[in-house]
Structure formats: C-alpha cells, structure tokens
Write an enzyme that holds these catalytic residues in place. Structure first.
Site, mmCIF file in Angstrom:
data_model
loop_
_atom_site.group_PDB
_atom_site.id
_atom_site.type_symbol
_atom_site.label_atom_id
_atom_site.label_comp_id
_atom_site.label_asym_id
_atom_site.label_seq_id
_atom_site.Cartn_x
_atom_site.Cartn_y
_atom_site.Cartn_z
ATOM 1 N N GLY A 70 76.023 36.123 12.375
ATOM 2 C CA GLY A 70 75.083 37.147 11.808
ATOM 3 C C GLY A 70 75.339 36.900 10.296
ATOM 4 O O GLY A 70 74.199 37.236 9.752
ATOM 5 N N ASN A 150 77.708 49.700 9.866
ATOM 6 C CA ASN A 150 78.777 49.225 10.634
ATOM 7 C C ASN A 150 80.261 50.054 10.353
ATOM 8 O O ASN A 150 80.750 50.197 11.469
ATOM 9 C CB ASN A 150 79.342 47.878 10.535
ATOM 10 C CG ASN A 150 79.216 47.636 8.884
ATOM 11 O OD1 ASN A 150 78.427 47.508 8.052
ATOM 12 N ND2 ASN A 150 80.487 47.078 8.549
ATOM 13 N N CYS A 324 86.164 43.527 7.173
ATOM 14 C CA CYS A 324 86.217 42.748 6.173
ATOM 15 C C CYS A 324 86.928 43.228 5.106
ATOM 16 O O CYS A 324 87.468 42.448 4.228
ATOM 17 C CB CYS A 324 84.841 42.350 5.550
ATOM 18 S SG CYS A 324 83.624 41.959 6.927
HETATM 19 C C1 LIG Z 1 79.551 42.109 12.005
HETATM 20 C C2 LIG Z 1 78.184 42.321 10.968
HETATM 21 C C3 LIG Z 1 77.764 41.145 10.491
HETATM 22 C C4 LIG Z 1 78.440 39.760 10.656
HETATM 23 O O1 LIG Z 1 78.083 39.343 11.739
HETATM 24 P P1 LIG Z 1 78.792 37.931 12.141
HETATM 25 O O2 LIG Z 1 78.514 37.477 13.587
HETATM 26 O O3 LIG Z 1 80.221 38.474 12.487
HETATM 27 O O4 LIG Z 1 78.886 37.070 10.813
HETATM 28 C C5 LIG Z 1 76.749 41.326 9.776
HETATM 29 N N1 LIG Z 1 76.144 42.740 9.331
HETATM 30 C C6 LIG Z 1 76.724 43.771 10.077
HETATM 31 C C7 LIG Z 1 76.185 45.164 9.936
HETATM 32 C C8 LIG Z 1 77.837 43.537 10.852
HETATM 33 O O5 LIG Z 1 78.176 44.534 11.640
#
Ligand SMILES: *Cc1c(COP(=O)(O)O)cnc(C)c1O
Length: 391
Positions: A70, A150, A324
């Site tokens: 993501g 998130n 994070c």
């Molecule tokens: C987890 C997350 C990401 C990052 O995704 P990854 O696949 O872990 O790099 C980005 N945006 C939101 C809103 C997330 O919850």
C-alpha cells in the site's frame, strides 16, 4: 488466551487464500513475462487476478497496477502525479490525518519544491470540506484524502471531495487501504481517479498491494525497468501474491456486509462494556461513521505504552497510535489533529477487530483491561492527583 486486536496493522492470511497461492510458489515458476511454455500458467493466473480485482472495483484490468505494498501504491500515486502534472502546477492538497505513506511522501515532495496544503479535521477526524474549497488554487494538481483513517476509523466524505475535485478538474487520489474488502468501493461511480490498496489488510499476503489508475489520467514513472504492469511498475511479477490478493479480495467482498455488521456489533459491545467498567475514558470518533472493527480509546492519566505492554503480557495484541508511530514518543498526529489534549493523547489505545475475533475474546479483553487500568492508575501520580482533586 491469545487475542489479536491489531487487524488495522495487519491481518492473518486466510487459509483458503494461502491454498490458492501455493501452486505459484512451487509448481508454476515461469516468469510471467516470458513467451515459452513455462509461463503459460503464470501469465494466465496473473491476468485472471488482475481481472478479478478490476471487476470488483468496476474498472478495466488495464487500470490496475500491482505494487509491492500500500505504501508503494501511495508513493506511485503522489510522486507520479507530481511529476506528470508539474507543468500545470506544484500545489497538492491532502489532510492532517493521512497515513505516513502519504504524509511522508508529501513531506519529501515539499522538499523538492512542491507546495502542500494539509486540510484540518473536526473533533471526529472528518476533513473540513469548506477548507478544501478554500485551499484550491489555479496550480492545484492533486487532492489526496484517505477513505477511512487507520487509527480512529473515521470515514472521509470522498463522494463530496470527488465532486469538488472534478468541478476543478483536479486529480483525486484515495488511500483505501483500510476500506478495501470492508465496504463497497466503485471508483468510477464515485469519481476517484487513483486508489491505493494492500492485500495484507484484508486477509491476503503481505508484500503486495495495488493501485487503480484511471485511464485518461496522465502517468509518470517513479520506478524504471522492464515492461511489467504495462511499463508502469517494473520488476518480475509476483504471481503467487497477485493470486492471493485477488482471492482474498473476492472472499472479503462476498461476505462484506454481514461481516461489517458483525464486527460493528462486537465493537459496540466492547465499548459499552468498558464504559461501564472503566472510569475516565473517551471513545474517539464515536459519533461518526467509522470502520466497523476500529475502537480508539483514550485512558486518561495513563500512558498507552504501559497499557499495551500489560495487555501483551496477558496475550492481547493492540496498538498505541498507529504501528508506524509506535517507536517514536510523539503523540499521534491524527489524535492531535482532532484536537485531543496532548496530555491525554498519549493514553490512547487502538483496538482493531477482525473476522476471527469472537465475543468470548472480547469478554476476556474487557476484564483484563479493567484490571490493568485500575492497577496502573493506582501507580500513576497523575491519577492520584486527579482523584484527590475530586474530593
Ligand atoms: C497499512 C496502511 C498503509 C500501508 O500499507 P502497506 O501495505 O503496509 O505498505 C497505507 N495506508 C493506510 C491507511 C494503511 O492502513
């Protein structure tokens, strides 16, 4: 008992999904870009995975780019638009509550001379639409706002933002990593131009994500190499993961409405119980449309980390702030943007439920939590000060 309540950080790979992947990790290893017989199965599986994702989103397969995460999808979207549209302008609009994958990418673009406006949010974490209207300029080339947050779970008014973006002919990117597979998403109907997602948030494998890039929106490469993903994302195709992403999405979408309702009930039950048993707590973003499984709770006069570690010793996994920010000591940028007193923001825990959680687990967590909070507060000078002030 071991209870996993950190599903917004990542989810357990679904067993059925894993089974769809294994042939492409063992038997079928041909490079999906090769032309010989060893590539027949992998090429077909890759095409099918792409079509499955496209169909679920109501878009064309050409518009789906598989990425490694993501975060990579967010990077490609933001950096790609910045590069492709820099002749038109250097102003980008986002919000104060974005994931670090967006926030830190924009910070980097700011260092390269782009101008960033971060829209404020209200006390529930909803982006201010009036501020958006006011922020738009002649040279605005991108609006990037997440679908649901998130940390606190708040949904953003993406339909309204899309309408505003379209009226001003500005590209609109949505980080839908938390919502993909949880609610229906039709980017074309909504007016979303770019959309990021990630398999490990919906019971798929880690290390694969995707980006919807609407046909007609200018593209610029941020990675260079071979011709994979229609020259958009180089690197030998990870077919097993693509198959896993598609299978996970298909399965998630099939039971989406029921699961949303189930998690919401379980979450509401959890919140009712802790409100009954634990004094001086605040449920964040309680008043607005939230992700079904997300509960952000502020425990006044305590440190989130001590609650997290105590819960962990009892077999319970939660998060303080976002994953994070767990290893720096600053309070979450999301909670601060929502206007939560910094003094209390540190005492916030995110409980994120998923499809494997049960009511028995929630009961176990509620009891453990009540006990832990009472014990920690008895040791807390802040709490004792508060208590003596009450007398
Ligand atoms: C987890 C997350 C990401 C990052 O995704 P990854 O696949 O872990 O790099 C980005 N945006 C939101 C809103 C997330 O919850």
């Amino acid at each position: 008992m071991r209870v996993y309540l950190d599903n917004n950080a990542t989810t357990k790979l679904d067993d059925e999904v894993f089974k769809t992947m294994t042939p492409y990790l063992t038997e079928y290893y041909g490079n999906a870009s090769s032309l010989h017989l060893f590539s027949k199965e992998t090429t077909e599986a890759m095409n099918k995975a792409r079509e499955t994702v496209a169909e679920i989103l109501g878009v064309s397969g050409e518009e789906i780019i598989f990425t490694a995460s993501g975060s990579e999808a967010d990077n490609m979207a933001l950096r790609g638009i910045a590069k492709a549209y820099r002749n038109r302008g250097k102003h980008l609009i986002s919000s104060t509550i974005e994931h670090h994958a967006v926030k830190n990418t924009l910070k980097d673009l700011a260092n390269e001379g782009y101008e960033i406006t971060e829209l404020p949010v209200d006390q529930n974490g909803v982006v201010d639409l009036k501020a958006l209207e006011e922020a738009i300029r002649e040279d605005t080339i991108l609006i990037s706002v997440m679908h649901a947050n998130n940390e606190v779970g708040t949904f953003q008014p993406v339909e309204e933002i899309a309408r505003i973006a379209r009226a001003h002919k500005i590209v609109f990117h949505v980080d839908a990593v938390q919502t993909m597979g949880k609610v229906e998403i039709k980017p074309k109907e909504t007016g979303i131009d770019l959309l990021s997602f990630s398999a490990h948030k919906f019971y798929g494998p880690k290390g694969i994500g995707g980006l919807y890039w609407r046909n007609g929106v200018r593209f610029a490469n941020t990675l260079t190499g071979g011709n994979q993903e229609r020259h958009r994302r180089p690197g030998t195709s990870d077919v097993a993961s693509m198959v896993g992403l598609a299978a996970a999405l298909k399965k998630a979408v099939a039971g989406m409405k029921e699961e949303f309702r189930r998690e919401e009930e379980l979450r509401d039950y959890f919140e009712r119980e802790i409100l009954k048993k634990i004094p001086e707590i605040v449920i964040n973003a309680k008043g607005v449309k939230r992700l079904a499984g997300t509960s952000s709770v502020t425990f006044k006069y305590l440190e989130g980390e001590s609650i997290l570690l105590s819960l962990s010793m009892k077999g319970i996994a939660v998060s303080s702030g976002s994953a994070c920010s767990s290893d720096d000591l600053q309070a979450s940028h999301v909670l601060l943007a929502m206007g939560i007193d910094p003094k209390f923001a540190h005492g916030t825990i995110r409980f994120s439920l998923g499809k494997y959680n049960t009511k028995e687990e929630i009961d176990y967590v509620v009891n453990a939590l009540a006990e832990i909070v009472e014990r920690l507060r008895n040791l807390s000078p802040l709490w004792n000060e508060f208590k003596s002030g009450q007398k």
